[in-house]
Write an enzyme that holds these catalytic residues in place. Structure first.
Site, PDB file in Angstrom:
ATOM      1  N   LYS A   1       0.829  -1.206   0.000  1.00  0.00           N
ATOM      2  CA  LYS A   1       0.000   0.000   0.000  1.00  0.00           C
ATOM      3  C   LYS A   1       0.863   1.255   0.000  1.00  0.00           C
ATOM      4  CE  LYS A   1      -2.803   2.555   3.448  1.00  0.00           C
ATOM      5  NZ  LYS A   1      -1.789   3.516   3.882  1.00  0.00           N
ATOM      6  N   ASN A   2       1.852   1.320   0.894  1.00  0.00           N
ATOM      7  CA  ASN A   2       2.626   2.536   1.067  1.00  0.00           C
ATOM      8  C   ASN A   2       3.619   2.784  -0.055  1.00  0.00           C
ATOM      9  OD1 ASN A   2       1.309   3.147   3.461  1.00  0.00           O
ATOM     10  ND2 ASN A   2       2.812   2.104   4.742  1.00  0.00           N
TER      11      ASN A   2
ATOM     12  N   CYS B   1      -6.216   8.500   8.999  1.00  0.00           N
ATOM     13  CA  CYS B   1      -6.286   7.911  10.335  1.00  0.00           C
ATOM     14  C   CYS B   1      -5.887   8.917  11.408  1.00  0.00           C
ATOM     15  CB  CYS B   1      -5.347   6.701  10.422  1.00  0.00           C
ATOM     16  SG  CYS B   1      -5.958   5.260   9.557  1.00  0.00           S
TER      17      CYS B   1
ATOM     18  N   ARG C   1       0.666  14.694  12.887  1.00  0.00           N
ATOM     19  CA  ARG C   1       1.165  14.531  11.525  1.00  0.00           C
ATOM     20  C   ARG C   1       1.151  15.864  10.765  1.00  0.00           C
ATOM     21  NH1 ARG C   1      -1.646   9.138   9.168  1.00  0.00           N
ATOM     22  NH2 ARG C   1       0.389   8.706   8.313  1.00  0.00           N
TER      23      ARG C   1
ATOM     24  N   ASP D   1       4.146   1.260  12.144  1.00  0.00           N
ATOM     25  CA  ASP D   1       2.928   0.633  11.638  1.00  0.00           C
ATOM     26  C   ASP D   1       2.708  -0.776  12.193  1.00  0.00           C
ATOM     27  OD1 ASP D   1       2.090   2.797  10.211  1.00  0.00           O
ATOM     28  OD2 ASP D   1       2.593   2.003   8.232  1.00  0.00           O
TER      29      ASP D   1
ATOM     30  N   ARG E   1      -8.721  -0.403   4.431  1.00  0.00           N
ATOM     31  CA  ARG E   1      -7.893   0.570   3.734  1.00  0.00           C
ATOM     32  C   ARG E   1      -6.495   0.017   3.449  1.00  0.00           C
ATOM     33  NH1 ARG E   1      -6.836   5.394   6.915  1.00  0.00           N
ATOM     34  NH2 ARG E   1      -5.479   5.720   5.125  1.00  0.00           N
TER      35      ARG E   1
END
Length: 417
Positions: free
Chosen positions: A22-23, A116, A121, A305, A398
């Site tokens: 995903k990232n 999220c 952030r 994560d 997600r």
């Protein structure tokens, strides 16, 4: 699917194939708009965030279509440098379009990104660095505007190796005139994948995989084909699922070269991790040993994560574990629901907890409030006695292509409704 029902207490056994990252996929898809040609991005996971990025690219005028093996993006035409407000609010990773749009269009109008709720952030690192490259930023009625009449290279040192800031700087720099030297760049494998995709498109990037990147910009980029690497976070999730349930699992295509810190922690828990060219074979003990200290850090350290998953595993550990979160301040939102399952967790301060392992967790009603924390609660439910019902599952979807199906194939009693 709004609920996940779990009947816990089953040790996972079998083989699971690890999906594309995903990232890595999201910034690479964003970077396709820099080429003005067609790119084929293979091994993209079919998850909510990737579908969201596809919608964002289409809203900008790009032709994007799913194919059997990946996503084809024709970026010949782009209609605007403005992102739909609701789309940006729903996905923090839409921020990776900032550098790409500045490089392609020279201007951007967007809402502050959402996603999220795992910490503040701030995007000040992105803005500060891009200003050094000639980008003007201002706010009007809650919207962020950016404009670059003369995008140029610069010498930039990040105060912290931010993944998102590094990616935005790189995407802007490949289109800027002159040379950009980025110090304290993030070294995460996902940043390396983005750089290698851009290099395959004709960009000149030196130092890929290191903390100093030198980008010689101003070159015309062309379309290419690129395969997204496997997802190290998904692989780590299933590794800790084996650890918390006392399972025996083969992680097919797990990117083991990117997972040294994770494998080290799993082995401290008592799991035997055998690395093979085809993946990682994990044989866990019936109950994990407590790891004295787990501390998150930028790559190649233990990834933030996976901190929630390690925390979940340590609730069943033999002994006491201290977990220190050094990246995001809100990663401990899973503590209270884990306590409701019978976990013994003491919050020491905003950035650390002490976990005293218990023999049993008990099923209950749980709510996911962010992606990785939701996955951690699912892991806890797998090991708990009795039934758990997990809501807020849209967060989990997600990042995981088909987590319930994967777990069922490993013998878990899981149903999504």
């Amino acid at each position: 699917m709004d609920f996940i029902h779990v009947q816990g207490g089953v040790a996972l056994k079998g083989k699971v194939r690890i999906q594309g990252s995903k990232n890595a996929a999201l910034p690479i898809l964003a970077a396709t708009l820099l080429t003005k040609e067609t790119s084929c991005i293979y091994n993209c996971p079919r998850i909510a965030d990737v579908h969201h990025m596809v919608s964002l690219l289409r809203s900008l005028g790009l032709q994007v279509c799913w194919e059997e093996q990946g996503i084809r993006v024709n970026s010949t035409d782009i209609c605007r440098g403005e992102l739909p407000t609701e789309a940006v609010k729903g996905m923090r990773s839409s921020l990776c379009l900032l550098g790409a749009l500045i490089g392609r269009c020279g201007e951007v109008r967007m809402e502050y990104p959402g996603g999220c709720m795992i910490g503040k952030r701030p995007i000040d690192l992105h803005i500060r660095a891009l200003r050094e490259m000639g980008v003007d930023f201002w706010e009007e009625q809650g919207m962020l505007y950016a404009k670059a009449d003369n995008l140029h290279g610069a010498e930039i040192m990040l105060p912290f190796p931010s993944v998102g800031a590094t990616e935005n700087i790189v995407m802007a720099a490949v289109m800027a005139e002159g040379c950009t030297v980025l110090s304290r760049a993030a070294r995460e494998p996902e940043v390396e994948a983005l750089c290698r995709y851009l290099a395959a498109c004709g960009a000149c990037i030196e130092g890929i995989g290191t903390g100093t990147l030198t980008i010689r910009g101003g070159r015309e980029l062309y379309g290419t084909s690129y395969r997204v690497p496997e997802d190290r976070i998904v692989a780590g999730t299933y590794l800790f699922a084996a650890a918390i349930t006392g399972g025996c699992v083969f992680l097919e295509r797990a990117p083991f070269s990117q997972m040294e810190a994770v494998i080290h922690v799993a082995e401290q828990m008592g799991a035997q991790c055998d690395v093979t060219p085809k993946g990682i074979y994990v044989q866990a003990k019936e109950r994990p040993k407590s790891v004295p200290l787990i501390r998150t850090a930028p790559y190649p350290g233990f990834p933030t994560d996976l901190q929630s998953m390690a925390l979940a595993a340590m609730t069943k550990g033999r002994g006491v574990c201290v977990i220190e979160e050094k990246i995001f301040e809100n990663r401990f939102r899973v503590v209270e629901p884990l306590r409701q399952m019978g976990a013994d967790i003491q919050i020491m301060n905003a950035g650390s907890v002490k976990v005293r392992g218990v023999e049993k967790l008990y099923g209950t009603c749980l709510e996911a409030k962010e992606l990785r924390g939701g996955a951690a609660l699912l892991l806890a439910a797998l090991s708990a006695e009795g039934e758990s019902v997990l809501t807020g599952c849209s967060y989990i979807y997600r990042g995981y292509e088909n987590i319930c199906k994967d777990l069922r194939e490993l013998g878990a009693r899981v149903a999504s409704v």
